[in-house]
Design an enzyme around this catalytic site. Structure first.
Site, PDB file in Angstrom:
ATOM      1  N   HIS A   7     -16.846  16.272 101.853  1.00 33.37           N
ATOM      2  CA  HIS A   7     -16.877  16.699 103.033  1.00 33.37           C
ATOM      3  C   HIS A   7     -16.174  18.959 103.248  1.00 33.37           C
ATOM      4  CE1 HIS A   7     -14.297  15.940 106.613  1.00 33.37           C
ATOM      5  NE2 HIS A   7     -13.571  16.468 105.914  1.00 33.37           N
ATOM      6  N   GLU A   8     -15.043  17.814 102.111  1.00 30.21           N
ATOM      7  CA  GLU A   8     -14.683  19.570 102.033  1.00 30.21           C
ATOM      8  C   GLU A   8     -15.028  20.836 101.578  1.00 30.21           C
ATOM      9  OE1 GLU A   8     -11.736  19.840 103.180  1.00 30.21           O
ATOM     10  OE2 GLU A   8     -11.171  17.052 103.783  1.00 30.21           O
TER      11      GLU A   8
ATOM     12  N   HIS B  73      -1.091  15.060 110.020  1.00 26.04           N
ATOM     13  CA  HIS B  73      -1.829  15.993 110.668  1.00 26.04           C
ATOM     14  C   HIS B  73      -1.340  16.719 111.823  1.00 26.04           C
ATOM     15  CE1 HIS B  73      -4.428  14.013 108.211  1.00 26.04           C
ATOM     16  NE2 HIS B  73      -5.746  15.425 109.106  1.00 26.04           N
TER      17      HIS B  73
ATOM     18  N   TYR C 144      -2.940  20.325 113.997  1.00 25.65           N
ATOM     19  CA  TYR C 144      -3.380  19.138 115.280  1.00 25.65           C
ATOM     20  C   TYR C 144      -2.748  18.922 116.043  1.00 25.65           C
ATOM     21  CZ  TYR C 144      -7.833  18.988 111.411  1.00 25.65           C
ATOM     22  OH  TYR C 144      -8.738  19.319 110.525  1.00 25.65           O
TER      23      TYR C 144
END
Length: 881
Positions: free
Chosen positions: A666-667, A799, A805
């Site tokens: 993912h990263e 987040h 976010y």
């Protein structure tokens, strides 16, 4: 897992991004739903204009959409190799860079002298981490900000003269219009020293956190925020950019948008104008509204940093020692070894605190016995997850669960604040300057203040709530669209989640003994769920996670992942560890080379793979070390990839869980979008300028390859014997992909909609508390698992309260529609069709990875897929069709 915005963008970001160890599920623009099993992403006219221009209708001005840019940009990116800038190129062997600045910047002899011995001022090379000390941050910031202030004043003077029709170098009149190079590239050059130094400080604050660094970081943060506000609220700069955009609008549209470079510049100008609008450029200078707006921005920086620090401190403070072997019966050997080693480290730390050198040496030399213990469970990701999934003792699980869910809340704040006060008393007299009262260790109070300030700030800019303000820079047109998407997925996910929990409950009743009988336990508690879901998975597939770990040694996984990158993107990854300075011995360094361009060095990245609870924040993230920029002469972008995986224990290498493998992929997906960009305008290169609810596309796309047989067999070899993963185990691994997908989807929907509700309909001055709201939203999205009375999850939700976010957590689900659909293109040609996969991979690289923020994400997706996204692949991949 998430992405950190570039700190060296046009306006320096001061948000400290942190992560909680949630599994990331994500999505993209979903305006309307059709039917119950399929969903078409419908883009209405106004929304289409907004998404293409990266502006909302209530932004500064609507930027005229350019229809021809995508095809031209994709063609340009595919046929043109990354540009070389001659002497300003970043040389592969040393990663040395130099920049040239045409702007008349003020010079200072002291700054020049200081750069000789302050590595934070040496911004033409990779960071010299081994030489950097926290004490170097204040003089670096003083020097940089002083020079930046003079440079920007000179730029404003020059632009003001041109806007007034005068020659900046004389008093005579001039009809010469303002050029693009006189504005954003000039700004980028003068801001680079600040972005470079502050990004290093921010990075180290997350991966090598110390009291001294924290102190210097917090002391200098307000100065950086004030500098950012000065740029963001410059009416001269805004007018100059508006003048540029007006001149482009009156020019030949087809000619102006026929090149990728022209498209990048237009996006950069529009993005900057929108950013300035959201930073209060429209507020009258010196007005009470502007003064208050700026006060809020400064307070935000303090609060978000305090929030993050409180979570880290509470995570470090918790530890539960287990001594009874019966409490850890059937726990995997890897978890026992990890906990036993954690106990040894605890004894060493305890001896250090007591100043007992003999006790410290004894602890350092003690032999760790994983089978006999003692074992110490902590709240860092690998330790906590292992306890929740494998610890058979319910009382131990409950203590660990509540320890995690009450971090940085009123339950832990009193003790933490008492310790802080005691330490302050011990240090009394060391500081002569007056210090402000500390914010405190209770994140409940911080959250309440943040929500009030966000609502107030949004109102100052004319928005009804903060969610509207946040969505002004995203693809989702409004809160209703986000809600509609969430409810559409919920319709499929909730019945699946309820079935999954019922099956786990039945297993607990049947095999867990009297304590799990219905009379003793009417329903599974939150600290029971993960344990019994894991047992159900083992029973269903006859496969334990511990059986897989020997096949997922970190070095082998990296080799296999790099093989995938070479296979589908024609890029070779080479290990260059030891050639550059790093911040910890575990950190590794890699270089990327374009096989289609004679192995040219095109990018690099650092990898910090392991959990270090003593000084490293939890979660996983990608951040920008250096971005590609023609203005700065940086041709080789560099990324930070940070994970918190299982570290080596004893003589065993890092043996990863499959979830950790997915996180690494993912990263790396985030990193590839940063590193393989062909965009050369710094503000829109790589991940810069990509709408927040689209930035997760490449990261989630890469996760899909963890279930691709050629990819998995490229790394799944036993770390001792070299034997490949048995075929039957791989098949079971694939079958597990959708196991628990219902509960996972509902959990992510809850986080996203709880975030959106907090920033839209919630009244921070009303009677409803943030935890009342959490329960209200849980009744909709996870009614089968309502929060317990002590639940303070929001106090660790970094987040949205310490990251980027806020009113944007929905982005994970939003972008997942695009990522699943993008992977569907590979499935359509056949994953066993090597030539077909290579061809589609080439197209993915030339569009999604190459165009960066230079083209609107909906247009980028359409250039790759030939149509708008559809959620069919997402629902299919999650087993919800």
């Amino acid at each position: 897992e998430f992405v950190v915005p570039s700190p060296s963008n046009t306006f320096v970001t001061t948000t400290t991004a942190t992560a909680s160890p949630h599994k990331s599920n994500k999505t993209q623009h979903l305006g309307s739903a059709v039917g119950t099993t399929t969903m078409k992403i419908s883009v209405l006219a106004a929304t289409l204009l907004a998404s293409q221009s990266n502006l909302r209708p209530y932004s500064v001005r609507a930027f005229t959409a350019h229809r021809n840019v995508v095809a031209a940009a994709a063609a340009s990116a595919s046929r043109t190799s990354a540009p070389r800038y001659g002497p300003t190129s970043l040389v592969a062997s040393t990663c040395k860079m130099s920049t040239t600045a045409d702007v008349d910047v003020a010079t200072a002899d002291d700054a020049t002298a200081a750069s000789a011995n302050n590595p934070l001022l040496e911004n033409t090379s990779l960071p010299k981490f081994q030489s950097i000390q926290p004490s170097q941050l204040p003089p670096a910031m003083t020097s940089i900000l002083s020079q930046l202030d003079a440079s920007f004043a000179s730029l404003e003077s020059s632009l003001s003269a041109k806007l007034a029709g005068r020659d900046p170098s004389s008093s005579s009149s001039s009809s010469s219009p303002i050029s693009y190079d006189e504005v954003l590239p000039a700004l980028e050059k003068m801001q680079h020293p600040l972005g470079y130094a502050w990004s290093i400080a921010s990075h180290l604050n997350g991966v090598k956190n110390t009291d001294e660094l924290r102190k210097e970081y917090e002391a200098n943060q307000p100065k950086v925020v004030q500098a950012s506000m000065k740029f963001g609220q410059s009416k001269v700069l805004y007018d100059a950019l508006s003048s540029l955009r007006t001149s482009w609008e009156t020019a030949d549209e087809e000619a102006a948008t026929s090149s990728f470079l022209a498209a990048q510049r237009r996006r950069a100008v529009s993005n900057t104008l929108r950013s300035m609008t959201l930073q209060g450029v429209g507020l009258p200078v010196g007005s009470p509204e502007q003064v208050r707006f700026n006060e809020i921005k400064l307070r935000f920086a303090e609060l978000s940093t305090a929030f993050s620090n409180n979570v880290l401190d509470a995570t470090k403070a918790f530890g539960l020692t287990v001594t009874d072997p019966s409490d850890v019966e059937d726990v995997p050997e890897s978890a026992l070894a990890m906990w036993a080693e954690a106990h040894r480290r605890f004894l060493v730390k305890e001896a250090e605190t007591e100043g007992d050198e003999e006790k410290k040496k004894e602890a350092e030399g003690m032999e760790v016995d994983a089978a006999k213990g003692p074992w110490r469970i902590t709240l860092d990701g690998p330790s906590y997850i292992a306890a929740m999934q494998h610890m058979p003792n319910r009382d131990v699980r409950k203590k660990v669960y509540l320890g995690y869910l009450t971090r940085a809340s009123e339950f832990t704040a009193s003790e933490a604040e008492a310790e802080a006060e005691a330490e302050a008393a011990d240090n009394k007299g060391e500081e002569t300057k007056e210090e402000k009262a500390p914010i405190g260790k209770n994140n409940v109070l911080i959250i309440e203040e943040i929500l009030k300030l966000r609502k107030e700030m949004a109102g100052l800019l004319g928005f009804d709530n903060y969610a509207e303000m946040s969505l002004a820079s995203k693809m989702a047109p409004d809160v209703a669209s986000v809600t509609n998407l969430s409810n559409l997925i919920l319709e499929k996910a909730l019945p699946a989640a309820q079935r999954e929990l019922a099956a786990a409950t039945d297993l607990a009743r049947a095999t867990g003994g009297p304590e799990y009988s219905e009379s003793n336990l009417p329903k599974l508690m939150p600290w029971d769920t993960s344990f019994w879901v894991e047992r159900l998975k083992e029973k269903t597939f006859d496969l334990k996670e511990e059986e897989l770990r020997p096949y997922f040694a970190l070095d082998a996984v990296l080799k296999g992942m790099f093989g995938l990158i070479e296979r589908i993107f024609d890029v070779e990854v080479r290990d260059a560890t030891g050639t550059v300075e790093v911040w910890h011995p575990d950190v590794r360094f890699f270089t990327l080379h374009d096989e289609s361009d004679e192995g040219k060095h095109i990018a690099s990245f650092y990898l910090d793979p392991y959990s270090r609870p003593a000084d490293k924040r939890g979660g996983a993230w990608m951040a920008d070390c250096l971005g590609k920029s023609e203005a700065l002469g940086f041709d080789v972008p560099v990324a930070y990839l940070t994970c918190n995986g299982s570290p080596p224990v004893g003589d065993k290498p890092s043996l990863m869980t499959f979830r950790e493998v997915e996180t690494l992929f993912h990263e790396t997906g985030h990193g590839l979008q940063h590193m393989l960009t062909r965009a050369t305008v710094g503000d829109v290169s790589g991940i810069n300028g990509v709408e927040w609810d689209a930035v997760e596309l490449p990261s989630q796309f890469m996760e899909n390859w963890c279930y691709d047989k050629p990819t998995v067999y490229g790394f799944a070899k036993h770390y001792q014997t070299g034997e490949p993963l048995p075929e039957e185990m791989f098949e079971k691994l694939k079958e597990q992909k959708t196991f628990g997908a219902g509960m996972m989807a509902c959990r992510q929907l809850l986080f996203g909609m709880m975030d959106m509700e907090l920033h839209s309909n919630f009244d921070p001055n009303g009677e409803e508390t943030i935890f009342d709201l959490q329960r209200r939203m849980a009744e909709i999205y996870t009614p089968y698992a309502l929060p317990v009375e002590e639940d303070r999850f929001l106090c660790g939700f970094s987040h949205i309260f310490a990251g980027g976010y806020a009113a944007g957590y929905y982005s994970y689900k939003w972008a997942e529609v695009m990522s699943a659909d993008a992977f569907g293109a590979f499935e359509e040609v056949g994953l066993d069709n090597e030539e077909g996969v290579k061809e589609v991979g080439k197209k993915f690289r030339e569009t999604v990875l190459a165009l960066g923020g230079g083209v609107a994400p909906m247009d980028v997706f359409k250039s790759f897929r030939g149509r708008e996204p559809s959620p069919e692949a997402l629902l299919r991949h999650n087993g919800l069709v």
